[in-house]
Design an enzyme around this catalytic site. Structure first.
Site, PDB file in Angstrom:
ATOM      1  N   TRP A 245     -15.604  -2.953   3.554  1.00  0.00           N
ATOM      2  CA  TRP A 245     -14.308  -2.473   3.087  1.00  0.00           C
ATOM      3  C   TRP A 245     -13.479  -3.608   2.498  1.00  0.00           C
ATOM      4  CZ3 TRP A 245     -11.929   1.879   1.835  1.00  0.00           C
ATOM      5  CH2 TRP A 245     -12.558   3.075   2.181  1.00  0.00           C
TER       6      TRP A 245
ATOM      7  N   TRP B 220       0.842  -1.196   0.000  1.00  0.00           N
ATOM      8  CA  TRP B 220       0.000   0.000   0.000  1.00  0.00           C
ATOM      9  C   TRP B 220       0.878   1.248   0.000  1.00  0.00           C
ATOM     10  CZ3 TRP B 220      -4.745  -1.370  -1.050  1.00  0.00           C
ATOM     11  CH2 TRP B 220      -5.268  -2.570  -0.558  1.00  0.00           C
TER      12      TRP B 220
END
Length: 471
Positions: free
Chosen positions: A377, A301
């Site tokens: 999510w 990420w």
């Protein structure tokens, strides 16, 4: 039935209601006197996931519950501190012989209740989900990790009893000290949601009398009021999930054609998804911290503070994304389609961790639920159980054009775009200079251009996910 004890405590947690409350009902069956108790738990209040809007909604709901209790001859007792300590003190003060509460499924709640049960007479009853979460498993006792077979099992189970009526009268509460219900430093974001059971009941009745029949066709349209807006009330148990499902079945029996039945089925399916995510969190508590799928725990990420800020503030340059985030920030609620779009944009276009987005939602959503928010999510990020494939990346322009075709939702939340022609409402950066002038919306000045190229971002995300799988 003759009560078996003189006094019991009804420990209110996520069940701010009198109707269809199994914990309250059992306490009333077993005790002559019942003390309604809510404990302000500092661990929950100070958690990073406890947002100010949700606390304000909780406090307003407690005030409404206290009013309902007083109308029936009772009252709410409010204490603050660690639940085990406060329960022990109140058991001593009141002479109560048992504590009745609705079971919860979050990791913290289960640890708390297990510890209390070792030392105090705690009785847990179902209620957070439609079906008791412990029953939502395969025949061999292992949990489901795919929604479709879970849904089949759920529908084949017998309905867990009819919803209970609200008691007309309640026993008087002994003389006990009680704190004042706090006044939140932040008021509710807007008046769209009035906390409390009576409002939840009104919304459920209104929705299941009419809108539910059009739900399948309208639920994804962000420019229409096609959803139930019941999620904050389910989150705090201001209505029970069981009553909501019972109302859906009643509507299904009244459906006049296949379209109406499809509407009811689509909404009932959302209640089943809610139970599914609760069962996932119950059986796999590690999902609160990590991806369900091990192969996606190694995604690289990005640490993109500027991109994250633009996303939070609704300044990405993609109108449908920005409208969703501005709706969340202004109201404490967001249309479910917008939740999927904004979550996909954060995780796939910006390649920012789903955990960051999950926490931001929990800090702002009135309906922020640990299980449902986490499940949503991880679904959007492609990291969860039964999630969207990692290569499914929402195109924010196409999503806007499909689910807000005239741009009404965008214009509601982004006033800078109010005068932009329909053909450019989801791609304002394509407006020629003269159209920008006439629309009073200069891109880069009045409204930002796209902070990232979607096609390039999509490929970057696919590469990052594939690297994670192959590590």
């Amino acid at each position: 039935m003759v009560p078996s004890m003189k006094t019991a405590i009804w420990w209110i947690r996520r069940d701010l209601r009198l109707s269809d409350n199994q914990a309250l009902s059992e306490a009333l069956h077993q005790a002559e006197k019942v003390i309604p108790l809510f404990i302000l738990d500092p661990i929950l209040q100070n958690s990073l996931n406890s947002g100010a809007p949700r606390l304000a909604f909780l406090y307003e709901g407690l005030r409404e519950l206290d009013t309902s209790l007083r109308q029936r001859g009772s009252q709410l007792i409010l204490r603050k501190g660690m639940p085990k300590n406060e329960l022990r003190v109140l058991l001593t003060e009141s002479g109560a012989e048992a504590v009745f509460a609705e079971e919860d499924i979050s990791p913290y709640a289960r640890r708390r209740d297990k510890e209390i049960d070792r030392e105090l007479p705690l009785v847990l009853l179902p209620g957070v989900t439609v079906q008791p979460v412990s029953s939502l498993c395969k025949q061999d006792g292992t949990p489901y990790t795919v929604f479709t077979p879970f849904s089949r099992m759920w529908r084949n189970q017998s309905f867990p009893g009819n919803p209970l009526e609200s008691p007309h009268q309640l026993p008087e509460v002994p003389a006990l000290t009680s704190l004042d219900i706090p006044t939140s430093p932040q008021s509710l974001p807007i008046t769209q949601f009035t906390a409390g059971e009576s409002e939840g009941q009104r919304r459920l009745k209104t929705f299941t009398n009419e809108k539910i029949f059009h739900y399948a066709a309208e639920r994804n349209r962000m420019d229409l009021e096609g959803t139930s807006t019941l999620s904050p009330y389910l989150r705090f148990g201001m209505i029970s999930a069981r009553q909501a499902a019972a109302a859906a079945y009643q509507a299904e029996a009244q459906a006049g054609n296949s379209t109406q039945r499809q509407g009811v089925e689509a909404w009932l399916n959302e209640l089943i998804w809610r139970d599914f995510y609760a069962a996932i969190l119950f059986n796999f508590p590690f999902v609160r911290e990590n991806a369900f799928r091990p192969d996606f725990r190694r995604i690289s990420w990005l640490q993109d503070a500027g991109g994250f800020t633009a996303w939070k503030e609704g300044r990405t340059g993609y109108p449908i994304v920005d409208a969703g985030m501005r709706q969340l920030n202004a109201t404490g609620w967001m249309h479910n389609r917008a939740r999927m779009i904004t979550a996909s944009f954060l995780t796939k276009d910006l390649l920012i961790s789903w955990q960051e987005g999950e926490q931001y939602f929990m800090q702002h959503l009135l309906d922020g639920d640990p299980a449902s928010n986490n499940g949503g999510w991880q679904w959007s990020a492609g990291t969860g159980t039964d999630a969207a494939p990692y290569f499914r990346v929402f195109n924010p322009v196409l999503q806007g054009q499909k689910y807000d075709p005239l741009g009404n939702y965008v214009r509601d939340w982004i006033p800078e775009l109010a005068n932009v022609p329909d053909r450019y409402i989801h791609t304002p950066w394509l407006m020629p200079p003269d159209v920008q002038q006439s629309s009073r919306c200069i891109i880069g000045k009045d409204y930002p251009g796209p902070i990232i190229d979607h096609a390039l971002a999509r490929q970057r995300a696919l590469d990052a996910y594939r690297r994670s799988i192959n590590l």
